[in-house]
Scaffold this motif. Sequence first.
Motif, short mmCIF file in Angstrom:
data_model
loop_
_atom_site.label_atom_id
_atom_site.label_comp_id
_atom_site.label_asym_id
_atom_site.label_seq_id
_atom_site.Cartn_x
_atom_site.Cartn_y
_atom_site.Cartn_z
N LEU A 13 0.83 -1.22 0.00
CA LEU A 13 0.00 0.00 0.00
C LEU A 13 0.86 1.26 0.00
CD1 LEU A 13 -2.80 -1.01 2.55
CD2 LEU A 13 -3.14 -0.42 0.14
N GLU A 14 2.01 1.17 0.61
CA GLU A 14 2.92 2.32 0.68
C GLU A 14 3.76 2.46 -0.59
OE1 GLU A 14 7.10 3.25 2.96
OE2 GLU A 14 5.54 2.17 4.08
N ARG A 15 4.27 1.32 -1.11
CA ARG A 15 5.26 1.37 -2.19
C ARG A 15 4.65 1.39 -3.59
NH1 ARG A 15 10.09 -1.17 -0.34
NH2 ARG A 15 10.64 -0.22 1.67
N TRP A 16 3.62 0.59 -3.83
CA TRP A 16 3.11 0.44 -5.18
C TRP A 16 2.57 1.75 -5.78
CZ3 TRP A 16 0.26 -4.98 -5.47
CH2 TRP A 16 1.19 -5.98 -5.14
N PRO A 17 1.85 2.58 -5.01
CA PRO A 17 1.42 3.85 -5.60
C PRO A 17 2.60 4.75 -5.99
CG PRO A 17 0.15 3.34 -3.64
CD PRO A 17 1.28 2.37 -3.67
N ARG A 18 3.71 4.60 -5.27
CA ARG A 18 4.88 5.45 -5.53
C ARG A 18 5.77 4.88 -6.63
NH1 ARG A 18 8.84 5.21 -0.77
NH2 ARG A 18 9.50 3.36 -1.95
N ASP A 19 6.04 3.55 -6.56
CA ASP A 19 7.01 2.92 -7.45
C ASP A 19 6.39 2.25 -8.67
OD1 ASP A 19 8.78 3.69 -5.48
OD2 ASP A 19 8.90 1.69 -4.56
N GLY A 20 5.08 2.10 -8.66
CA GLY A 20 4.42 1.40 -9.75
C GLY A 20 4.18 -0.06 -9.41
N LEU A 21 3.32 -0.70 -10.17
CA LEU A 21 2.97 -2.09 -9.90
C LEU A 21 4.11 -3.02 -10.30
CD1 LEU A 21 -0.69 -2.16 -11.26
CD2 LEU A 21 0.05 -1.91 -8.90
N PRO A 22 4.45 -3.99 -9.45
CA PRO A 22 5.49 -4.95 -9.82
C PRO A 22 4.98 -5.87 -10.92
CG PRO A 22 4.45 -5.60 -7.75
CD PRO A 22 3.89 -4.25 -8.10
N ARG A 23 5.92 -6.42 -11.69
CA ARG A 23 5.55 -7.31 -12.79
C ARG A 23 4.90 -8.58 -12.26
NH1 ARG A 23 8.13 -11.32 -15.66
NH2 ARG A 23 10.01 -11.08 -14.38
N ARG A 24 5.39 -9.06 -11.10
CA ARG A 24 4.84 -10.28 -10.49
C ARG A 24 4.45 -9.95 -9.05
NH1 ARG A 24 9.42 -14.33 -10.66
NH2 ARG A 24 7.84 -15.78 -9.88
N PRO A 25 3.22 -9.50 -8.84
CA PRO A 25 2.81 -9.09 -7.49
C PRO A 25 2.99 -10.18 -6.44
CG PRO A 25 1.19 -8.39 -9.11
CD PRO A 25 2.14 -9.29 -9.83
N GLY A 26 2.69 -11.44 -6.79
CA GLY A 26 2.83 -12.52 -5.82
C GLY A 26 4.26 -12.70 -5.37
N ALA A 27 5.21 -12.63 -6.33
CA ALA A 27 6.63 -12.77 -5.98
C ALA A 27 7.08 -11.60 -5.11
CB ALA A 27 7.47 -12.85 -7.26
N TRP A 28 6.62 -10.41 -5.44
CA TRP A 28 6.98 -9.23 -4.65
C TRP A 28 6.51 -9.39 -3.21
CZ3 TRP A 28 5.28 -5.42 -1.51
CH2 TRP A 28 5.98 -4.22 -1.44
N LEU A 29 5.28 -9.79 -3.06
CA LEU A 29 4.70 -9.96 -1.72
C LEU A 29 5.40 -11.07 -0.95
CD1 LEU A 29 0.99 -9.53 -2.77
CD2 LEU A 29 2.20 -8.00 -1.21
N THR A 30 5.73 -12.17 -1.64
CA THR A 30 6.42 -13.28 -0.97
C THR A 30 7.79 -12.82 -0.46
OG1 THR A 30 5.30 -14.93 -2.33
CG2 THR A 30 7.33 -15.62 -1.25
N THR A 31 8.51 -12.06 -1.29
CA THR A 31 9.82 -11.56 -0.87
C THR A 31 9.68 -10.61 0.31
OG1 THR A 31 10.71 -11.76 -3.12
CG2 THR A 31 11.85 -10.26 -1.62
#
Length: 422
Positions: free
Chosen positions: A46-64
């Motif tokens: 919620l903090e990063r995605w509005p600023r940095d843009g959506l990751p290519r693989r949201p599930g991998a980003w969240l897992t990391t």
Amino acid sequence: MTPEVEAAIAAAFREERGSVIATLIRATGDWDLAEECTQEAFALALERWPRDGLPRRPGAWLTTAARNRAVDRLRRRSTEADKLRQVAAAVRPGDEAVDESGVPDDRLRLIFTCCHPALALEARVALTLRTLAGLTTAEIARAFLVPEQTMAKRLVRAKQKIRNAGIPYRVPPAHLLPERTGGVLAVLYLLFNEGYAASAGADLMRHDLCAEAIRLGRLLVRLMPDEPEAPGLLALMLLHHARRAARVDDTGTLVTLEDQDRTRWDRGEIDEGAAILEGALRRGRPGPFQIQAAIAACHATAADAADTDWAQIAALYGELARIVPSAVVRLNQAVAVAMAEGPAAGLAIVESLEASGDAAGYRLLPATRADLLRRLGRLGEAADAYRDALALAATEAEQRYLTRRLAETTDPGAEGNVIAGG
């Protein structure tokens, strides 16, 4: 935050939460740590995605992100050095472990872990629904018709028992699968039910939960090819899911089965479900899920509402009630009997249920009673029952339907149908 980012985060929560938690539990064995770190990962999104843009693989980003939170917490526990090394090495985005079962799916392994025979059946199902599906304690309590506080205590005890007993996170070897089959099937069934008829919220359906239950059901059929109830459950889910597009109208109001536009039903899913059911029944070991799937097939294959074989459905519910004498089954039997033999016969079953107290608090009991009373012309009693049903209705779709029916009880010429397997 743009609507696109907000929608992406909401979709990621629905679609990825269970997978992230399951992956972290596999690595740490700590239910609470996995849930807390997953929640923190979504807060970071919620903090990063509005600023940095959506990751290519949201599930991998969240897992990391969740893994990093777990590592940080374990670093602060000097006695957890071994577990820290395990987490650091084991959790890699998109890299699911494969145990001796050959099932590369953390979520299915989580179900089997929760469904260990050392846990009571209700605890197995409740813990999986809480962890994997993200259902709230209140939603699970409603599914089991128990107070929320009672369910909260059951969940805590189940987690403690898994931790204290050292129950392994894996699909058991083939010879141990049967002792967990009942719990696993019950989990998938309730997971699908929560998606098909949500216990709370604005929408009648939660399509993500239905899709996940069907996906896991397919995996289970491949894992247990000799268990006829697994394809029976998959057939049941497909036959119900086929009707999803016709279950609410353009205003979001519930449309009962008899009034649905059958041209909107998914014929491909109906054909697939019927074929899977036929294959399961050929094994000659009919069980509760196969019987329910046969009932769903009676509805799905009828040309129109008038063509429905209600006598056959009532007979199937009678057999199901013999095997599974639950209040919910008996209520559905009452609806079928009402359609086959008349509303007075169905009302007699409803009144016996009310007298027993077995279905106290179940939201469909007063709704069914109300519709049967209305069909019998007892409009004053029907209005009272509709008010009782409205007090228990959890979704806006149901509330709109019941409000309309309540208004119709003031019109002696009003006609309608009972709630029957929407």
